[in-house]
Design an enzyme around this catalytic site. Sequence first.
Site, short mmCIF file in Angstrom:
data_model
loop_
_atom_site.label_atom_id
_atom_site.label_comp_id
_atom_site.label_asym_id
_atom_site.label_seq_id
_atom_site.Cartn_x
_atom_site.Cartn_y
_atom_site.Cartn_z
N ASP A 33 43.07 47.66 44.46
CA ASP A 33 42.14 47.08 44.07
C ASP A 33 40.55 47.69 45.13
OD1 ASP A 33 40.74 44.67 43.87
OD2 ASP A 33 40.71 44.69 45.70
N ASP A 61 36.92 46.74 45.64
CA ASP A 61 35.68 45.61 45.74
C ASP A 61 34.47 46.37 46.71
OD1 ASP A 61 34.27 43.21 46.61
OD2 ASP A 61 36.25 42.21 46.52
N ASP A 111 41.89 48.34 48.67
CA ASP A 111 41.87 46.99 49.66
C ASP A 111 43.42 47.04 50.16
OD1 ASP A 111 42.16 45.00 50.95
OD2 ASP A 111 41.48 43.76 49.40
#
Length: 386
Positions: free
Chosen positions: A98, A100, A289
């Site tokens: 992930d 972000d 992440d």
Amino acid sequence: MDRRTREYLAGRFGDYYRGAAPTLPPAADAREWGHIPWTSGESTTMVRHQSIYDLGDVSDFLAREAPRHVYFSAARYDDPGAQTMDEKGWLGADLVFDLDADHLPSIDPEAATYAEMLAACKDALLRLLDLLETDFDFEDVTVVFSGGRGYHVHVRDDGLADLDSEARREIVDYVRAVDLDIEGLVRTRAVGGTTRRELRTRGGWGKRTHRRLQAFVDDLQELDEADAMERLMAFDGIGEGRASTLLDAFVDNPTAVERGNVEAGGPGARMLVEALAEETVAEETAPIDEPVTTDTHRLIRLPGSLHGGSGLVVRRLDRDAVADFDPLVDAVPERFTGHTVRVEVTDPGTVELAGDSFTLDAGECSIPECVGVFLMTRNRARKVKE
């Protein structure tokens, strides 16, 4: 979010889903499913511990329930609808990454625009894909725009599903170059009865540093001597003497650089390699992440669904389409284009969407529906009577 806005969004999400075809993951019947409905109040309620059999046909479920967010588990289970993890019977999990924009060291979420955040996140995505495909040689890689501020990458190569959290953390540490031993990128090797120091060139961060060293030397050879000396002396610890030794070594023995031999350049070569290694790490790591990758029970967004915090589509991307993908154009639902909606803007400012820029003042106005949905899902506007 007030009732009128919530009901409007739920209705329009339902309209979108009636014409959408979500992309189901492999072994969809072995995964846990979850969603967040359009509940009142500030808190959100996650409905989870459901199997696909609890939902029925996924397209019908989405059209009927019009959820705010939709998820499936990275893990596969023997009984995905069981209410506890122990009862589910874990069978393995996809390796998921992930990215972000909120976690990017180069981005200040308070100062950057949404477009700037997304652009920076795509740069990080390209670095991540290069690491996964080049250093790990992964092949079954799926890229998904999250619909919010980043991207998800699913890897389903054979042999990865059984990795536990610790093994996945080691992959994270490599991708982020956590505790990388930069000095260890140079090894001492016996050659012809003597020893010499060589940069590791066959793989990993040593190979990446070697590639940067070769490019640096190529650039030096294009400069005149004075400029080349100045370029070398810009590094800490490399004065005129060491710079001269390095330059002579690069000119007289270019094959040494190709082999990773840093003995020829004297002590200055080690300093240069360490500096270039630090540059390599700073510019080629991907700030993923960690909890997402190490969590073997993680729920992740369903491609083809809508993100309830933006109204954008969670879009699966073909690998060769990633570089040219523009989420502020390509993830705008067609269902929300070609119409206007009347809203009260409560958080004014500029919105870049659907290939245009809109500067909005506080108060009531009619705007393209995709912009209105974007603002309402982000609590920057309220629906008013037409």
